[in-house]
Design a protein around this motif. Structure first.
Motif, PDB file in Angstrom:
ATOM      1  N   ILE A 186       0.824  -1.214   0.000  1.00 27.39           N
ATOM      2  CA  ILE A 186       0.000   0.000   0.000  1.00 27.39           C
ATOM      3  C   ILE A 186       0.863   1.272   0.000  1.00 27.39           C
ATOM      4  CG2 ILE A 186      -2.052  -1.079   0.959  1.00 27.39           C
ATOM      5  CD1 ILE A 186      -1.307  -0.075   3.685  1.00 27.39           C
ATOM      6  N   LYS A 233       1.617   2.057  -3.582  1.00 28.06           N
ATOM      7  CA  LYS A 233       0.452   2.541  -4.330  1.00 28.06           C
ATOM      8  C   LYS A 233       0.223   4.035  -4.131  1.00 28.06           C
ATOM      9  CE  LYS A 233      -0.912  -1.175  -6.387  1.00 28.06           C
ATOM     10  NZ  LYS A 233      -0.975  -1.267  -7.867  1.00 28.06           N
ATOM     11  N   ILE A 267      -3.352   6.527   3.602  1.00 29.21           N
ATOM     12  CA  ILE A 267      -3.448   5.400   4.527  1.00 29.21           C
ATOM     13  C   ILE A 267      -4.003   5.861   5.869  1.00 29.21           C
ATOM     14  CG2 ILE A 267      -2.208   3.517   5.636  1.00 29.21           C
ATOM     15  CD1 ILE A 267      -0.069   3.778   3.466  1.00 29.21           C
ATOM     16  N   ASN A 320      -8.127   5.462  -0.654  1.00 27.62           N
ATOM     17  CA  ASN A 320      -8.049   5.533   0.798  1.00 27.62           C
ATOM     18  C   ASN A 320      -7.992   4.108   1.359  1.00 27.62           C
ATOM     19  OD1 ASN A 320      -8.592   8.563   1.520  1.00 27.62           O
ATOM     20  ND2 ASN A 320     -10.054   8.050  -0.096  1.00 27.62           N
ATOM     21  N   TYR A 321      -6.799   3.703   1.785  1.00 28.79           N
ATOM     22  CA  TYR A 321      -6.612   2.385   2.369  1.00 28.79           C
ATOM     23  C   TYR A 321      -6.874   2.475   3.870  1.00 28.79           C
ATOM     24  CZ  TYR A 321      -4.234   1.141  -1.987  1.00 28.79           C
ATOM     25  OH  TYR A 321      -3.928   0.900  -3.305  1.00 28.79           O
ATOM     26  N   GLN A 339     -10.675   1.149   0.225  1.00 30.27           N
ATOM     27  CA  GLN A 339     -10.365  -0.279   0.268  1.00 30.27           C
ATOM     28  C   GLN A 339      -9.951  -0.676   1.676  1.00 30.27           C
ATOM     29  OE1 GLN A 339      -7.768  -1.619  -2.865  1.00 30.27           O
ATOM     30  NE2 GLN A 339      -8.401  -3.737  -2.627  1.00 30.27           N
ATOM     31  N   VAL A 368      -8.111  -3.018   4.488  1.00 32.05           N
ATOM     32  CA  VAL A 368      -6.842  -3.748   4.578  1.00 32.05           C
ATOM     33  C   VAL A 368      -6.741  -4.412   5.947  1.00 32.05           C
ATOM     34  CG1 VAL A 368      -4.322  -3.578   4.535  1.00 32.05           C
ATOM     35  CG2 VAL A 368      -5.688  -2.090   3.052  1.00 32.05           C
ATOM     36  N   TYR A 425      -7.060 -10.151  -2.605  1.00 34.58           N
ATOM     37  CA  TYR A 425      -8.226  -9.333  -2.256  1.00 34.58           C
ATOM     38  C   TYR A 425      -9.514  -9.998  -2.710  1.00 34.58           C
ATOM     39  CZ  TYR A 425      -8.635  -7.697  -7.125  1.00 34.58           C
ATOM     40  OH  TYR A 425      -8.796  -7.634  -8.485  1.00 34.58           O
TER      41      TYR A 425
END
Length: 579
Positions: free
Chosen positions: A371, A374, A378, A426-427, A455, A457, A568
Motif C-alpha cells: 500500500i 500505491k 493510509i 483511501n486504504y 479499500q 486492509v 483481495y
C-alpha cells in the motif's frame, strides 16, 4: 402460424421417438428457465441441453422440451456470507456451470435465501468439447494449532457455515489435528482414513519409507552423473518408534499421529517433485533420511557423521527449528545450505540457514509495502491495546493517519471522512477483534464509497471476521486486501499437478503435500544451475504451485523467504491477486 404448427408437430414427433422420457411446456408470462426447471424437478442445464436457443432467453408461449426426471435435482439455499465461488467449491462444480444453471436467478446477484439449482454435469459451450473431472470428490485440511474456522474456510473459498455443514463434528469446537473435508459433495463422503503413499503404482510400506544412506532418486544422465549435486532431505518418520509400538498397528498409528500424517503428506509432495525433476532431467541426486525427531530430540548428530552430510550440496529439514539450527551448526564448516521447511520461528542466525516459510512479521511488512507503493492515503483503525503497532505507525513517518475513537469506544463516519482524500485510494488498515469496531468501521467505509475510493486492509488473519454479524458481502464490496503465503492456483499446469497427484495417492494434495512439492522442486531447480547455490538464492525468484520463493539476506546473515501474495476479495465473488 404455419411455421408454429410445423414446430409443434416436430416436437410431438421427437417426443414419440423417445417414448415417455420427454414432455413439453408452453412458457407462461413472466416464467424463467429456473422456475420451469423447479416445476419439473429438473435442472436448467437439462432444459438448455434440449433447447439450446433457450440460453438467450424464452418468449411467451414458446414451447420447450422437458426431460422427465426420476430424481429431484440438487438445490442449495443461499446462506449469509456465501458467494457463487464458495457454493461451487462446496458441490465440486465450476463457477461457470453454476452460473449457467441459475442464469435468471443470478441476474441481480446472489441473495440470501435464494434457491439455486446445482448442476449435475458440465455445461458445454457451442464448439467446445469438455467434461467434468469425475474423480473430484473430496479434499481435506488438517487443523493446525491456532487455526480458526474462518481462516480455514477462507483458504478454500468456503464460508464458516459451509465448513460446518461439511464437518458437523466441528460445530462445537475445532480440535487440532482433525481432518476437515473442505471440498466435495456432502452426499458422497469417502473415508477420512489416511491415504497410502503410492509411487509408480506400488504402495510404500511405512517401515520402508526411509532407508539410511539410500539414494532414492538419481536424476542425472550417465554422461553427467559425475558432476551431479546432492540434495538430502531429513524427514521425521520415526520408523523405530512405529516398529517398537506393540500396542498400536501402523494403521491405528496413522489415524492417531497427526505429526506423522503431516510428514507423510509432505513426503508425498517430495516424491511428486522428484518425478517432475526426472521428466526434465535435472542433474541432482537425492537421499531421504529419517531424522527421528521430536520437538526435544533428534538423530541429527549421528546422521551427519554416518552419512557424511558435511559434503551435501543442500539439505531440506529437519521440521523443528531447534533441530534445524543444530544441523546448521554441524555442517557450517563447509557452509552447506540448510533449508528450514515449515517453521516460521526466527531463532539463531547462521549464514547457511535459509528460512523457507515467511514469518508473520514478513507478511505484515509485505502488506504495508504494497500500500505504500500505491501512494494512496493510509488510515488506520487500531484497538487501544495494539500499542506496538500504533507506535510503529507513528514512528514510521509514512504519513499514516490514526483514527480516534469516540466516547463509546467506536468510530463514526465523520471520523473517517475528515481523514480521507478525494484524489487518492483511501486504504483503511483495520486491526481490531471487536465486533462493534469492525461493524462501525466497515459501515462508515460503505457509506463513504459513493464519494471516495476506499479499500479495506487487514495485516493478518482476524477470527472476529468469522462471526455471523460480519456479513461477507461488506468485505467483498470493500475489496478487502490481505497478505497470504499461498495462493489458489487455477492454471492448467496446477490442474495437471493435482490430477497426477490424485492418480498416485488416491486423494487430492493438501497444503503440506503441495508445500513438499513446491519447496523440493524449487531446491532441485536451484541446485541444477551451473552456479553456486548461494548465488541462485540471492538472484533468482521462483513461483511454484502455491508458494513462491524470494530469498533475502537478513542483517543477521541468514536468509528469509519474502514470497508473500497480496490477495483481495473481488466484486465478482472471487479471490484475486493484487497487481
Amino acid at each position: 402460424m404455419f411455421k408454429r404448427v410445423i414446430y409443434i408437430l416436430v416436437l410431438i414427433f421427437t417426443m414419440s421417438l423417445f417414448g415417455q422420457n420427454y414432455t413439453k411446456h408452453t412458457v407462461l408470462k413472466g416464467e424463467t428457465i429456473t422456475q420451469i426447471a423447479l416445476k419439473y424437478n429438473v435442472t436448467p442445464l437439462d432444459i438448455y441441453n434440449l433447447n439450446p436457443d433457450a440460453q438467450s432467453g424464452v418468449q411467451l408461449n414458446s414451447v420447450l422440451l422437458i426431460p422427465v426426471s426420476k430424481d429431484n435435482p440438487k438445490t442449495h439455499e443461499v446462506l449469509a456470507k456465501e458467494t457463487v465461488y464458495s457454493i461451487s467449491k462446496l458441490y465440486a462444480v465450476s463457477v461457470e456451470d453454476l452460473e449457467t444453471a441459475n442464469k435468471d436467478a443470478l441476474k441481480e446477484g446472489l441473495k440470501m435465501g435464494q434457491i439455486l439449482v446445482i448442476p449435475s454435469k458440465s455445461v458445454l459451450k457451442p464448439g467446445v468439447k469438455t467434461a467434468v473431472n469425475a474423480s473430484y470428490k473430496i479434499m481435506y485440511h488438517e487443523v493446525l494449532p491456532k487455526e480458526t474456522k474462518y481462516a480455514i474456510a477462507n483458504k478454500y473459498g468456503l464460508t464458516v457455515e459451509q465448513l460446518e455443514q461439511l464437518n458437523p463434528e466441528i460445530v462445537s469446537g475445532l480440535p487440532i489435528g482433525f481432518k476437515l473435508i473442505v471440498s466435495g459433495t456432502t452426499d458422497k463422503f469417502v473415508s477420512k482414513e489416511q491415504p497410502k503413499v503410492v509411487v509408480a503404482s506400488k504402495t510404500i510400506k511405512i517401515e520402508d519409507v526411509a532407508k539410511s544412506n539410500k539414494v532414492v532418486a538419481k536424476l542425472t544422465k550417465s554422461s553427467t552423473s559425475q558432476n551431479a549435486k546432492e540434495l538430502v532431505l531429513l524427514l521425521p518418520f520415526n520408523i523405530s518408534k512405529i516398529e517398537n509400538d506393540s500396542l498400536n498397528s501402523v494403521a491405528s498409528k496413522l489415524k492417531k499421529d497427526k505429526f506423522l500424517n503431516m510428514t507423510l503428506d509432505f513426503y508425498s509432495g517430495v516424491l511428486m517433485a522428484i518425478d517432475s525433476a526426472k521428466v526434465i532431467g535435472l542433474n541432482v541426486n537425492i537421499r531421504i533420511l529419517d531424522s527421528k525427531e521430536t520437538k526435544n530430540s533428534s538423530a541429527i548428530q549421528g546422521l551427519v557423521q554416518q552419512n557424511n552430510l558435511q559434503n551435501a550440496d543442500a539439505i531440506i529439514g529437519p521440521f523443528y527449528q531447534t533441530n534445524v539450527e543444530k544441523l546448521v551448526e554441524l555442517v557450517s564448516s563447509n557452509n552447506v545450505p540448510v533449508i528450514s521447511p515449515l517453521s516460521k520461528e526466527m531463532g539463531k542466525s547462521f549464514s547457511n540457514l535459509y528460512q523457507s516459510m515467511p514469518s508473520n512479521d514478513d507478511s505484515k511488512a509485505a502488506m504495508l509495502d504494497y500500500i505504500y507503493k500505491k501512494n494512496g492515503n493510509i488510515v488506520a483503525v487500531i484497538d487501544a491495546k495494539k500499542t506496538t503497532l500504533k507506535d510503529f505507525f507513528i514512528k514510521s513517518k509514512k504519513g499514516i493517519k490514526i483514527v480516534g475513537f469516540n466516547e463509546k469506544g467506536s468510530i463514526a463516519k465523520d471520523s473517517l471522512k475528515k481523514l480521507f482524500s478525494k484524489n487518492k485510494m483511501n486504504y483503511v488498515i483495520l486491526d481490531s477483534q471487536k465486533t462493534g469496531v469492525i461493524l462501525a468501521t466497515t459501515n462508515a467505509m460503505l457509506a463513504l464509497l459513493p464519494e471516495y475510493q476506499v479499500q479495506l486492509v487487514i495485516l493478518e488473519a482476524n477470527p472476529t471476521l468469522d462471526f455471523d454479524e460480519i456479513d461477507m458481502t461488506r468485505l467483498i464490496k470493500l475489496k478487502m486486501l490481505y497478505p497470504s503465503i499461498v495462493r489458489e492456483n487455477l492454471s492448467p499446469e496446477a490442474d495437471i499437478f493435482r490430477n497426477n497427484f490424485k492418480k498416485a495417492n488416491k486423494i487430492f494434495p493438501n497444503q503440506f503435500a503441495i508445500r513438499g512439492f513446491d519447496l523440493t522442486f524449487d531446491t532441485l531447480l536451484r541446485l541444477s544451475q551451473d552456479k553456486n547455490y548461494q548465488v541462485t538464492f540471492e538472484n533468482v525468484a521462483t513461483e511454484q504451485i502455491e508458494n513462491k520463493f524470494i530469498y533475502i539476506k537478513n542483517s543477521s546473515e541468514s536468509y528469509s523467504n519474502k514470497g508473500i501474495y497480496i490477495l483481495y476479495y473481488d466484486t465478482d465473488l472471487t479471490i484475486k491477486q493484487a497487481e
